[in-house]
Design a protein around this motif. Structure first.
Motif, PDB file in Angstrom:
ATOM      1  N   ILE A 246       0.914  -1.086  -0.054  1.00  0.00           N
ATOM      2  CA  ILE A 246       0.342  -0.119  -0.571  1.00  0.00           C
ATOM      3  C   ILE A 246       0.887   0.937   0.100  1.00  0.00           C
ATOM      4  N   ILE A 247       0.553   1.905  -1.269  1.00  0.00           N
ATOM      5  CA  ILE A 247       1.565   3.797  -0.969  1.00  0.00           C
ATOM      6  C   ILE A 247       0.459   4.512  -0.795  1.00  0.00           C
ATOM      7  N   ASN A 248       0.891   5.675  -0.364  1.00  0.00           N
ATOM      8  CA  ASN A 248      -0.241   7.409   0.666  1.00  0.00           C
ATOM      9  C   ASN A 248       0.438   7.793  -0.314  1.00  0.00           C
ATOM     10  N   ALA A 249       1.368   8.101  -0.567  1.00  0.00           N
ATOM     11  CA  ALA A 249       1.842   8.850  -1.685  1.00  0.00           C
ATOM     12  C   ALA A 249       2.286   8.292  -3.011  1.00  0.00           C
ATOM     13  N   SER A 250       1.167   9.272  -3.590  1.00  0.00           N
ATOM     14  CA  SER A 250       1.126   9.036  -4.890  1.00  0.00           C
ATOM     15  C   SER A 250       2.698   9.179  -5.892  1.00  0.00           C
ATOM     16  N   GLY A 251       3.156   9.889  -6.127  1.00  0.00           N
ATOM     17  CA  GLY A 251       4.350  10.209  -6.497  1.00  0.00           C
ATOM     18  C   GLY A 251       5.221   8.826  -6.048  1.00  0.00           C
ATOM     19  N   CYS A 252       4.819   8.047  -5.023  1.00  0.00           N
ATOM     20  CA  CYS A 252       5.483   7.115  -4.452  1.00  0.00           C
ATOM     21  C   CYS A 252       5.506   6.117  -5.239  1.00  0.00           C
ATOM     22  N   GLY A 253       3.634   5.731  -5.769  1.00  0.00           N
ATOM     23  CA  GLY A 253       3.544   4.612  -5.765  1.00  0.00           C
ATOM     24  C   GLY A 253       3.577   4.507  -7.326  1.00  0.00           C
ATOM     25  N   THR A 254       3.728   5.645  -8.136  1.00  0.00           N
ATOM     26  CA  THR A 254       4.484   5.645  -9.534  1.00  0.00           C
ATOM     27  C   THR A 254       5.351   4.972  -9.501  1.00  0.00           C
ATOM     28  N   THR A 255       6.797   5.355  -8.927  1.00  0.00           N
ATOM     29  CA  THR A 255       7.395   4.472  -8.741  1.00  0.00           C
ATOM     30  C   THR A 255       7.708   3.376  -8.366  1.00  0.00           C
ATOM     31  N   VAL A 256       6.907   2.789  -7.051  1.00  0.00           N
ATOM     32  CA  VAL A 256       7.383   1.304  -7.098  1.00  0.00           C
ATOM     33  C   VAL A 256       6.151   0.430  -7.958  1.00  0.00           C
ATOM     34  N   LYS A 257       5.533   1.269  -8.960  1.00  0.00           N
ATOM     35  CA  LYS A 257       4.858   0.106 -10.003  1.00  0.00           C
ATOM     36  C   LYS A 257       5.007   0.218 -10.820  1.00  0.00           C
ATOM     37  N   ASP A 258       6.594   0.889 -10.802  1.00  0.00           N
ATOM     38  CA  ASP A 258       7.587   0.835 -12.642  1.00  0.00           C
ATOM     39  C   ASP A 258       8.937   0.225 -11.857  1.00  0.00           C
ATOM     40  N   TYR A 259       9.030  -0.666 -11.063  1.00  0.00           N
ATOM     41  CA  TYR A 259       9.907  -1.278 -10.663  1.00  0.00           C
ATOM     42  C   TYR A 259      10.274  -2.624 -11.652  1.00  0.00           C
ATOM     43  N   GLY A 260       9.941  -2.870 -12.172  1.00  0.00           N
ATOM     44  CA  GLY A 260       9.541  -3.983 -13.291  1.00  0.00           C
ATOM     45  C   GLY A 260      10.661  -3.276 -13.970  1.00  0.00           C
ATOM     46  N   PHE A 261      10.268  -2.004 -14.539  1.00  0.00           N
ATOM     47  CA  PHE A 261      11.153  -1.553 -16.115  1.00  0.00           C
ATOM     48  C   PHE A 261      12.545  -0.932 -14.957  1.00  0.00           C
ATOM     49  N   LEU A 262      12.558  -0.575 -14.317  1.00  0.00           N
ATOM     50  CA  LEU A 262      13.276  -0.450 -13.576  1.00  0.00           C
ATOM     51  C   LEU A 262      14.257  -1.233 -13.488  1.00  0.00           C
ATOM     52  N   PHE A 263      14.002  -2.369 -13.077  1.00  0.00           N
ATOM     53  CA  PHE A 263      15.455  -3.028 -12.450  1.00  0.00           C
ATOM     54  C   PHE A 263      14.847  -4.822 -13.897  1.00  0.00           C
ATOM     55  N   ARG A 264      14.792  -3.979 -15.063  1.00  0.00           N
ATOM     56  CA  ARG A 264      14.445  -5.018 -16.154  1.00  0.00           C
ATOM     57  C   ARG A 264      16.117  -5.691 -16.538  1.00  0.00           C
ATOM     58  N   SER A 265      17.083  -4.286 -16.199  1.00  0.00           N
ATOM     59  CA  SER A 265      18.166  -5.464 -17.325  1.00  0.00           C
ATOM     60  C   SER A 265      19.318  -5.901 -16.123  1.00  0.00           C
ATOM     61  N   GLU A 266      18.706  -5.718 -14.389  1.00  0.00           N
ATOM     62  CA  GLU A 266      19.708  -6.195 -13.226  1.00  0.00           C
ATOM     63  C   GLU A 266      19.672  -7.190 -13.791  1.00  0.00           C
TER      64      GLU A 266
END
Length: 415
Positions: A246-266
């Motif tokens: 659960i995220i209650n700061a929407s800026g953080c939510g946008t980032t966490v929902k994008d973790y899959g993309f951020l780590f795609r090449s790891e």
């Protein structure tokens, strides 16, 4: 991504910087031209490119408008990381960005910084001139809260048990700046969820989402913070299971929902772990809509102007849920003109680009006041901080939902 853009210009109508400045290079289309030229030639970033990319708020309004589906968020974030690798900023600029990237994600350091800013706030009137340095110093002091709340006990790593029969188990991102500036938001979230029968875990090792560093082009620090969260929530999911993060700061939510993309090449197992965490992530209003929210108090005779945070409406495409929940709680919900335009907060933007940010704030407050509300509700701590300090109280949506379901009345809200 670069070639997806057909340069139709639809984005210019909804881009806050183009609306204010009227410069093609301060529109998404213009920035894409600059980024394309920089990346395809392999040249280091120039001062012109840096100027116009720095002015981008990452509000993502252009992505909502774009008929071609350009993922501008990923493109501009890539450009920012490239700029940090290839462009030598002036010493004062480098120092400021390093300080922000070090202090803001760490609640202990931020609390100390805010205490210091509170003590030196009266000196802001002595800072004269319109240089960027002077503007930024004044903005930092102006944004510092007059009082710094004490640290809340609920945000320490722990398990908050559900009341009655446990119906779900979730992890809560306690965050960084939010828990220092306004700990009431996490307190209201935990009270409301546990009252609904949801066990809430603040996982050991979790912290800042990494978004603040990421949007300043500080790739490695951002990834380190994201890894800590992925590890912490993966352990909880493997141990007793998680129904959601659960995220209650929407800026953080946008980032966490994008973790899959951020780590795609790891290297493995990071891509899979990141994808699983991203798939579990929900904004608090998404979760309450799916789980079921019911008020227990009589409807208050209050009109709430709902401010749609950019990261919520454009970044996550969450538009109806917060307004529907507020209406279900008994509030009369109104929405201002130009709801798609940013308020000017945008993470560290109001510190790094104070003049543009200030103009957007005044525009947004003018539109909100025109609805003649009793208060303003928003789903992001950055927006709440940006819009506060005027006559109208500004509170988080979840604080109002908690109040109507048995929690305390948020400070400043008419009774």
């Amino acid at each position: 991504m670069l070639r997806t853009c057909v340069h139709c210009g639809f984005c210019t109508a909804t881009c806050p910087t183009f609306v204010l400045l009227g410069d093609e290079l301060d529109s998404p289309r213009g920035r894409i031209y600059l980024i394309k030229d920089m990346l395809e030639t392999g040249r280091p970033a120039t001062k012109e490119v840096v100027t116009h990319v720095d002015r981008c708020l990452s509000c993502l309004s252009c992505m909502t408008t774009c008929p071609s589906g350009v993922n501008y968020m990923h493109l501009v974030d890539h450009a920012r990381a490239y700029i940090e690798r290839t462009y030598r900023r002036p010493p004062a600029e480098r120092f400021l960005r390093q300080v922000l990237g070090t202090v803001l994600p760490r609640p202990g350091l931020l609390r100390l910084a805010l205490f210091g800013a509170r003590l030196t706030r009266p000196l802001g009137k002595l800072i004269s001139g319109q240089s960027m340095l002077a503007q930024r110093l004044r903005a930092m002091l102006d944004l510092a809260p007059p009082t710094v709340p004490s640290a809340s006990a609920v945000e320490k790593p722990q398990v908050h048990p559900a009341e009655g029969v446990r119906k779900a188990r979730v992890a809560l991102l306690a965050g960084c700046a939010q828990q220092v500036v306004n700990p009431r938001i996490n307190e209201a979230t935990i009270r409301l969820l546990t009252r609904l029968g949801v066990e809430v875990v603040v996982a050991r090792g979790s912290g800042c989402c990494g978004g603040l560093n990421h949007h300043m082009g500080q790739h490695d620090p951002a990834m380190a913070l994201a890894r800590a969260n992925i590890d912490a929530w993966s352990r909880e999911a493997a141990d007793e299971g998680l129904d959601a993060v659960i995220i209650n700061a929407s800026g953080c939510g946008t980032t966490v929902k994008d973790y899959g993309f951020l780590f795609r090449s790891e290297p493995d197992p990071w891509p899979e772990k990141a994808e699983k965490v991203a798939a579990l992530t929900l904004d608090i209003t998404e979760f309450l809509t799916r789980f079921g929210y019911t008020p227990t108090r009589p409807a208050p005779a209050l009109t709430v102007a709902y401010h749609a945070a950019c990261s919520l409406q454009h970044g996550q495409q969450i538009t109806t849920e917060p307004k529907a929940l507020l209406a279900r709680a008994g509030f009369r919900v109104v929405e201002p003109k130009e709801p798609h335009l940013c308020c000017g907060s945008a993470g560290t933007y109001n510190l790094l680009q104070p003049a543009i940010s200030g103009r957007l704030r005044e525009r947004k407050l003018g539109n909100l006041k025109a609805t003649k509300p009793d208060l303003i509700a928003a789903g992001n701590i950055g927006c709440i901080t940006q819009l506060s300090g005027d006559a109208l109280p500004v509170v988080h949506t979840v604080e109002l939902l908690d109040w109507m379901a048995g929690g305390p009345r948020p400070p400043g809200v008419p009774g």
